[in-house]
Design a protein around this motif. Structure first.
Motif, mmCIF file in Angstrom:
data_model
loop_
_atom_site.group_PDB
_atom_site.id
_atom_site.type_symbol
_atom_site.label_atom_id
_atom_site.label_comp_id
_atom_site.label_asym_id
_atom_site.label_seq_id
_atom_site.Cartn_x
_atom_site.Cartn_y
_atom_site.Cartn_z
ATOM 1 N N PHE A 38 0.834 -1.189 0.080
ATOM 2 C CA PHE A 38 -0.057 -0.084 0.042
ATOM 3 C C PHE A 38 0.866 1.272 0.240
ATOM 4 C CE2 PHE A 38 0.785 -1.049 4.359
ATOM 5 C CZ PHE A 38 1.189 0.041 5.040
ATOM 6 N N THR A 39 0.122 2.277 -0.368
ATOM 7 C CA THR A 39 0.984 3.684 -0.347
ATOM 8 C C THR A 39 0.156 4.599 0.786
ATOM 9 O OG1 THR A 39 -0.356 4.552 -2.023
ATOM 10 C CG2 THR A 39 1.725 3.531 -2.489
ATOM 11 N N THR A 40 0.639 5.412 1.392
ATOM 12 C CA THR A 40 0.150 6.342 2.642
ATOM 13 C C THR A 40 -0.137 7.633 1.816
ATOM 14 O OG1 THR A 40 2.288 6.960 3.309
ATOM 15 C CG2 THR A 40 1.237 5.203 4.184
ATOM 16 N N ASP A 41 -0.712 7.764 0.562
ATOM 17 C CA ASP A 41 -0.840 9.141 0.093
ATOM 18 C C ASP A 41 -2.413 9.320 -0.370
ATOM 19 O OD1 ASP A 41 -0.743 7.126 -1.926
ATOM 20 O OD2 ASP A 41 0.097 8.456 -3.424
ATOM 21 N N PHE A 42 -3.300 8.637 0.600
ATOM 22 C CA PHE A 42 -4.614 8.816 0.298
ATOM 23 C C PHE A 42 -4.928 10.363 0.535
ATOM 24 C CE2 PHE A 42 -8.991 9.611 1.508
ATOM 25 C CZ PHE A 42 -9.780 8.749 0.373
ATOM 26 N N PRO A 43 -5.442 11.243 -0.392
ATOM 27 C CA PRO A 43 -5.559 12.654 -0.497
ATOM 28 C C PRO A 43 -6.542 13.174 0.783
ATOM 29 C CG PRO A 43 -6.978 11.634 -2.161
ATOM 30 C CD PRO A 43 -6.099 10.664 -1.652
ATOM 31 N N ALA A 44 -6.112 14.162 1.430
ATOM 32 C CA ALA A 44 -6.945 14.639 2.546
ATOM 33 C C ALA A 44 -8.035 15.539 1.936
ATOM 34 C CB ALA A 44 -5.911 15.679 3.369
ATOM 35 N N ASN A 45 -8.111 15.839 0.672
ATOM 36 C CA ASN A 45 -9.087 16.733 0.046
ATOM 37 C C ASN A 45 -9.608 15.988 -1.288
ATOM 38 O OD1 ASN A 45 -9.828 19.099 2.093
ATOM 39 N ND2 ASN A 45 -7.627 18.997 1.863
ATOM 40 N N PRO A 46 -10.619 16.535 -1.977
ATOM 41 C CA PRO A 46 -10.778 15.969 -3.117
ATOM 42 C C PRO A 46 -9.571 16.543 -4.223
ATOM 43 C CG PRO A 46 -12.745 16.888 -2.440
ATOM 44 C CD PRO A 46 -11.641 17.170 -1.399
ATOM 45 N N PRO A 47 -8.815 15.777 -4.940
ATOM 46 C CA PRO A 47 -7.755 16.257 -6.028
ATOM 47 C C PRO A 47 -8.290 17.300 -7.017
ATOM 48 C CG PRO A 47 -8.250 13.676 -6.060
ATOM 49 C CD PRO A 47 -9.350 14.327 -5.092
ATOM 50 N N VAL A 48 -9.675 17.389 -7.134
ATOM 51 C CA VAL A 48 -10.200 18.423 -7.885
ATOM 52 C C VAL A 48 -11.479 18.926 -7.498
ATOM 53 C CG1 VAL A 48 -11.276 18.965 -10.144
ATOM 54 C CG2 VAL A 48 -9.680 17.157 -9.989
ATOM 55 N N LYS A 49 -11.439 20.317 -7.021
ATOM 56 C CA LYS A 49 -12.778 20.672 -6.396
ATOM 57 C C LYS A 49 -13.917 20.723 -7.527
ATOM 58 C CE LYS A 49 -11.355 23.146 -2.241
ATOM 59 N NZ LYS A 49 -10.225 22.687 -2.061
ATOM 60 N N PHE A 50 -15.058 20.506 -7.324
ATOM 61 C CA PHE A 50 -16.214 20.805 -8.280
ATOM 62 C C PHE A 50 -17.415 20.905 -7.668
ATOM 63 C CE2 PHE A 50 -15.420 16.293 -7.527
ATOM 64 C CZ PHE A 50 -16.724 15.696 -7.443
ATOM 65 N N ASP A 51 -18.379 21.161 -8.321
ATOM 66 C CA ASP A 51 -19.829 21.275 -7.520
ATOM 67 C C ASP A 51 -20.284 19.942 -7.363
ATOM 68 O OD1 ASP A 51 -22.636 21.663 -6.943
ATOM 69 O OD2 ASP A 51 -23.018 22.706 -8.792
ATOM 70 N N TYR A 52 -20.038 19.422 -6.114
ATOM 71 C CA TYR A 52 -20.260 18.134 -5.811
ATOM 72 C C TYR A 52 -21.569 17.433 -5.929
ATOM 73 C CZ TYR A 52 -15.846 19.302 -3.607
ATOM 74 O OH TYR A 52 -14.551 19.901 -3.427
ATOM 75 N N THR A 53 -22.583 18.520 -5.621
ATOM 76 C CA THR A 53 -23.996 17.971 -5.723
ATOM 77 C C THR A 53 -24.771 18.382 -6.991
ATOM 78 O OG1 THR A 53 -24.760 19.589 -4.282
ATOM 79 C CG2 THR A 53 -24.171 17.384 -3.440
ATOM 80 N N GLY A 54 -23.932 19.114 -7.777
ATOM 81 C CA GLY A 54 -24.679 19.772 -9.149
ATOM 82 C C GLY A 54 -24.631 18.846 -10.035
ATOM 83 N N ASN A 55 -24.459 19.378 -11.320
ATOM 84 C CA ASN A 55 -24.248 18.567 -12.720
ATOM 85 C C ASN A 55 -22.787 18.449 -13.040
ATOM 86 O OD1 ASN A 55 -26.140 17.527 -14.170
ATOM 87 N ND2 ASN A 55 -26.802 19.588 -15.154
ATOM 88 N N VAL A 56 -22.285 17.297 -12.925
ATOM 89 C CA VAL A 56 -20.822 17.102 -12.701
ATOM 90 C C VAL A 56 -20.553 16.476 -14.356
ATOM 91 C CG1 VAL A 56 -18.876 15.528 -11.915
ATOM 92 C CG2 VAL A 56 -21.021 16.257 -10.524
ATOM 93 N N SER A 57 -19.269 17.247 -14.701
ATOM 94 C CA SER A 57 -18.521 16.840 -15.828
ATOM 95 C C SER A 57 -18.305 15.276 -16.046
ATOM 96 C CB SER A 57 -17.466 17.687 -16.067
ATOM 97 O OG SER A 57 -16.592 17.252 -16.977
ATOM 98 N N GLN A 58 -18.696 14.722 -17.181
ATOM 99 C CA GLN A 58 -18.371 13.401 -17.513
ATOM 100 C C GLN A 58 -16.732 13.301 -17.314
ATOM 101 O OE1 GLN A 58 -20.893 11.008 -19.898
ATOM 102 N NE2 GLN A 58 -21.357 11.412 -17.710
ATOM 103 N N SER A 59 -15.877 14.027 -17.328
ATOM 104 C CA SER A 59 -14.644 13.902 -17.184
ATOM 105 C C SER A 59 -14.137 13.594 -15.646
ATOM 106 C CB SER A 59 -13.468 15.248 -17.680
ATOM 107 O OG SER A 59 -14.210 16.166 -16.756
ATOM 108 N N LEU A 60 -15.160 13.806 -14.983
ATOM 109 C CA LEU A 60 -14.811 13.330 -13.554
ATOM 110 C C LEU A 60 -15.410 12.015 -13.053
ATOM 111 C CD1 LEU A 60 -15.435 16.861 -11.850
ATOM 112 C CD2 LEU A 60 -13.121 15.645 -12.087
ATOM 113 N N PHE A 61 -15.920 11.218 -14.053
ATOM 114 C CA PHE A 61 -16.558 10.045 -13.458
ATOM 115 C C PHE A 61 -15.629 8.882 -13.316
ATOM 116 C CE2 PHE A 61 -21.490 10.219 -14.653
ATOM 117 C CZ PHE A 61 -21.710 11.556 -14.344
#
Length: 541
Positions: free
Chosen positions: A387-410
């Motif tokens: 395993f590695t210990t680099d789980f991100p503390a925050n989302p790597p990309v900020k986006f409108d989490y509960t809105g219309n999310v771009s397919q590029s983030l799927f």
């Protein structure tokens, strides 16, 4: 001793060779006291690998006994055995145990009831009787085949065919009414129902016709009592309620059915029932048919308002010490995703939406379990490359989490990434649902800990205005939080239990897809703050 074995089980007119403990479904109830030390030998006589997880047990320094496969141990192979050894420390109420390997927990589960120490009592009047009410989910198929087929096709797994109460579907299903669970009560009694949602993939509403329920505990922590006509439990959650025999003596249905928050997703919309039977209920006259029990009216399947009102009613019984001066402020998105079809896969293996494969992630990492070592072994023995210990503390990309999310983030990234916590660090996690594929209520369970749920809400968490909603006085203590559909929840705990601790969605379809991560909590100082040595009979991979 628990023996894992295949047992013929007949439900819905059909007999299946189900994997059970000691031939029982549900498995045996473990009744213990706060402070007891348990030694449970699990012997695997089935044809599948298996582990047992003691859901909600704190496992202070005894992480080797926690049970999730490839996390704290390698699975118990067919023909093998392992003895789980742990002590119950400062917990009272209702927990449960279940398999933590593939989808075996569909039939391998049971109640774990923790009573107060000898000479101590409940913080409410002693109930006349106590009954465990274990909500389950039944496939008219082998559950292992169901998950294997879904893994092959990349599509969602087949829905279950029934829900059950104490292993029985009840009167509304074919070939079931002669075995419906009966719960006794008498006029004037106050009884304790210990309700457990052991279903695989479905949050459930629960209601008893014409009777109010007083909630007095959840996840083996007492609550400030409140009265409600309906409960909602996500898989993994438990709720202790008092019920009074204050109605005319007769028979009343207790019923459970789905709370379905994901839009346009097919689900099992059946209703399981048991019968609350007054002992002094009049017997039917000769040659007449007994009157049918009274049926409760359950909330609509998508009744999120009822869920919100219910979950916001939970409080600790008194003021509690909530961690402040946070050392680790984490923000984790939780939700689904879609993987593009790999070039070497035939279309039969990409039957998710538009020729994709379903997946899931936290902070865009879809969790993969190791296969050759458990994470705890690799951490303890310093084995590289697991395993590695680099789980991100925050989302790597900020986006409108509960809105219309771009397919590029799927499409998330697969990986075995852990997050390191120093012993004693004070941790806050914002759990944020996303609308990728579909928003959904996610029951998030953290192994090895209880945590305070200090706030929840809808939309995207906004630290500027939502921190004012934090309850730092008497928030409830839980081990599983139902993150609201299209919303967020904030939890806090002190990392005072060394080991490797899985955090995952308790909808098994989602953990299969990777909706999980794990924390490494480092040792503190001295024996009480140090992970014990691994047991000699720890299974090897």
């Amino acid at each position: 001793m628990e023996q894992i074995q295949a047992t013929p089980v007949k439900r819905l007119c059909k007999t299946h060779n189900s994997i059970t403990v000691n031939g029982m479904l549900p498995g045996p109830t473990l009744e213990v006291r706060n402070g007891d030390t348990l030694e449970i030998k699990v012997v695997n006589k089935a044809r599948y690998n298996v582990t047992i997880h003691w859901h909600g047990v704190r496992q202070i320094t005894s992480g080797w006994a926690d049970g999730p496969e490839f996390v704290t141990q390698c699975p118990i192979r067919p023909g093998g055995s392992y003895t789980y050894r742990f002590t119950i420390r400062g917990q009272e109420g209702t927990l449960w145990w279940h398999a933590h390997s593939s989808w075996l927990r569909a039939t391998v589960y049971g109640a774990l009831i923790i009573r107060p120490r000898e000479g101590e009592s409940y913080p409410f009047p002693k109930p006349k009787r106590e009954t465990a009410i274990i909500l389950g989910e039944w496939w008219d198929a082998n559950p292992i085949d169901v998950v294997r087929e879904a893994t092959r096709t990349g599509a969602a797994p087949n829905n279950s065919d029934a829900y059950t109460i104490n292993g029985q579907p009840g009167d509304l299903y074919k070939c079931s009414s002669k075995d419906t669970t009966i719960v006794p009560i008498d006029v004037g009694e106050t009884n304790l129902l210990r309700v457990i949602n052991a279903a695989m993939n479905q949050p459930l509403f629960f209601k008893v016709a014409n009777h109010m329920l007083t909630v007095v505990g959840a996840d083996a922590s007492y609550t400030k009592p409140f009265t409600t006509s309906v409960l909602m439990l996500g898989p993994g959650q438990t709720t202790d309620v008092l019920i009074r025999g204050d109605q005319p003596p007769a028979t009343y249905y207790m019923a459970a059915r789905a709370y379905q928050s994901a839009q346009n997703a097919p689900f099992d919309n059946t209703t399981t029932t048991a019968i609350l039977e007054y002992k002094s209920a009049p017997c039917p006259a000769k040659n007449t048919i007994a009157p049918k029990p009274i049926m409760p009216s359950l909330p609509a399947y998508n009744d999120t308002n009822t869920v919100t009102a219910f979950s916001r009613s939970f409080r600790s019984p008194r003021k509690v010490e909530v961690p402040t001066d946070i050392d680790e402020s984490l923000f984790f998105t939780v939700g689904l995703g879609l993987n593009n079809c790999p070039p070497n896969f035939p279309s039969s293996r990409c039957q998710g939406p538009n020729g994709t494969r379903f997946t899931a992630s936290m902070n865009n990492v879809s969790f993969s379990l190791p296969q050759n070592f458990s994470l705890l072994q690799a951490h303890r023995q310093g084995i590289p490359g697991v395993f590695t210990t680099d789980f991100p503390a925050n989302p790597p990309v900020k986006f409108d989490y509960t809105g219309n999310v771009s397919q590029s983030l799927f499409q998330p990234v697969a990986g075995t990434k852990l997050y390191k916590l120093k012993y004693g660090s004070r941790v806050q996690i914002v759990l944020q649902d996303t609308s990728i594929v579909t928003p959904e209520n996610h029951p998030i369970h953290l192994h090895g800990y209880d945590f305070y749920i200090i706030a929840e809400g809808f939309g995207n968490f906004n630290p500027k205005k939502d921190t004012s909603k934090f309850n730092l006085v008497d928030p409830p203590l839980r081990n599983t939080v139902a993150v609201p559909v299209n919303g967020w929840a904030v939890i806090r705990f002190v990392a005072d239990n060394p080991g490797v601790w899985l955090m995952h969605c308790h909808l098994d379809v989602h953990i299969t897809w990777g909706l999980a991560m794990a924390f490494i909590v480092e040792d503190g100082v001295g024996e009480l703050e140090t992970l014990q040595a691994p047991p000699l009979d720890l299974p090897i991979c």
